[in-house]
Motif scaffolding. Sequence first.
Motif, short mmCIF file in Angstrom:
data_model
loop_
_atom_site.label_atom_id
_atom_site.label_comp_id
_atom_site.label_asym_id
_atom_site.label_seq_id
_atom_site.Cartn_x
_atom_site.Cartn_y
_atom_site.Cartn_z
N VAL A 61 0.86 -1.19 0.00
CA VAL A 61 0.00 0.00 0.00
C VAL A 61 0.90 1.23 0.00
O VAL A 61 2.05 1.17 0.43
CB VAL A 61 -0.96 0.04 1.22
CG1 VAL A 61 -1.98 -1.09 1.14
CG2 VAL A 61 -0.22 -0.01 2.54
N THR A 62 0.36 2.32 -0.48
CA THR A 62 1.12 3.56 -0.52
C THR A 62 1.28 4.13 0.89
O THR A 62 0.55 3.75 1.82
CB THR A 62 0.41 4.62 -1.39
OG1 THR A 62 -0.83 4.95 -0.75
CG2 THR A 62 0.18 4.12 -2.81
N VAL A 63 2.21 5.04 1.03
CA VAL A 63 2.41 5.72 2.31
C VAL A 63 1.12 6.42 2.73
O VAL A 63 0.72 6.37 3.90
CB VAL A 63 3.57 6.74 2.21
CG1 VAL A 63 3.66 7.61 3.45
CG2 VAL A 63 4.89 6.02 1.96
N GLU A 64 0.44 7.03 1.76
CA GLU A 64 -0.81 7.74 2.05
C GLU A 64 -1.90 6.78 2.53
O GLU A 64 -2.62 7.08 3.49
CB GLU A 64 -1.30 8.51 0.82
CG GLU A 64 -0.37 9.64 0.37
CD GLU A 64 0.86 9.15 -0.40
OE1 GLU A 64 1.86 9.92 -0.44
OE2 GLU A 64 0.86 8.02 -0.93
N ARG A 65 -2.00 5.62 1.88
CA ARG A 65 -3.01 4.65 2.29
C ARG A 65 -2.67 4.07 3.66
O ARG A 65 -3.56 3.88 4.49
CB ARG A 65 -3.11 3.53 1.25
CG ARG A 65 -4.11 2.45 1.61
CD ARG A 65 -5.55 2.99 1.64
NE ARG A 65 -6.45 1.93 2.03
CZ ARG A 65 -7.46 2.07 2.87
NH1 ARG A 65 -7.73 3.25 3.38
NH2 ARG A 65 -8.21 1.05 3.19
N ALA A 66 -1.40 3.82 3.91
CA ALA A 66 -0.98 3.33 5.23
C ALA A 66 -1.33 4.36 6.31
O ALA A 66 -1.81 3.99 7.39
CB ALA A 66 0.51 3.03 5.23
N ALA A 67 -1.11 5.63 6.02
CA ALA A 67 -1.44 6.68 7.00
C ALA A 67 -2.93 6.73 7.26
O ALA A 67 -3.37 6.90 8.41
CB ALA A 67 -0.94 8.04 6.49
N ALA A 68 -3.73 6.55 6.22
CA ALA A 68 -5.19 6.56 6.39
C ALA A 68 -5.64 5.35 7.22
O ALA A 68 -6.50 5.49 8.10
CB ALA A 68 -5.88 6.56 5.03
#
Length: 164
Positions: A61-68
């Motif tokens: 998963v992307t960094v952004e998706r992981a953060a979400a």
Amino acid sequence: MSEQYEYFAEVPAGYTVERPDGLWRRAGEQWEYLSLLDWQWHDLKDSTVRTHPPVDELHPVTVERAAALEADRQGWVHYWALYADEQDWQEGEPPTTVVRRRSSPEQELDESYRGSKGIWGPTSAVADSRDLRTSNPPHLEAVSAERAEELLQEIHGVTGATEL
């Protein structure tokens, strides 16, 4: 979140990339998991968890998706309305309380809301409801976090009890 890591959603059978079972990251050979109990990242070498999930269950998963995913604490919790037994549920009796499960790589934690004490405490209700050897198991009805909050207000007169 950090660009130095690769992030992975743990997706065993019955889960989806949108609603995974866990969140992992690695930098080189160093693996860490997000504890869904204390909301901190833990290095495998410093924890009771000995290995990451099978590679076929890890989806990048992307960094952004992981953060979400990390920010959505309620997305990791399962809630149930707890009834004394199936007959009470069938007869339209109100539930006695709310039960939740928080699964994390280091532990699976089942808790029921203790209205008299105003806290969440350990419970065996989830296991008991699934144990075919139990003569009169409790009945659980899956509910959303929003419905769990409403039930806790109705049953115990509290608000905010589902906040993590």
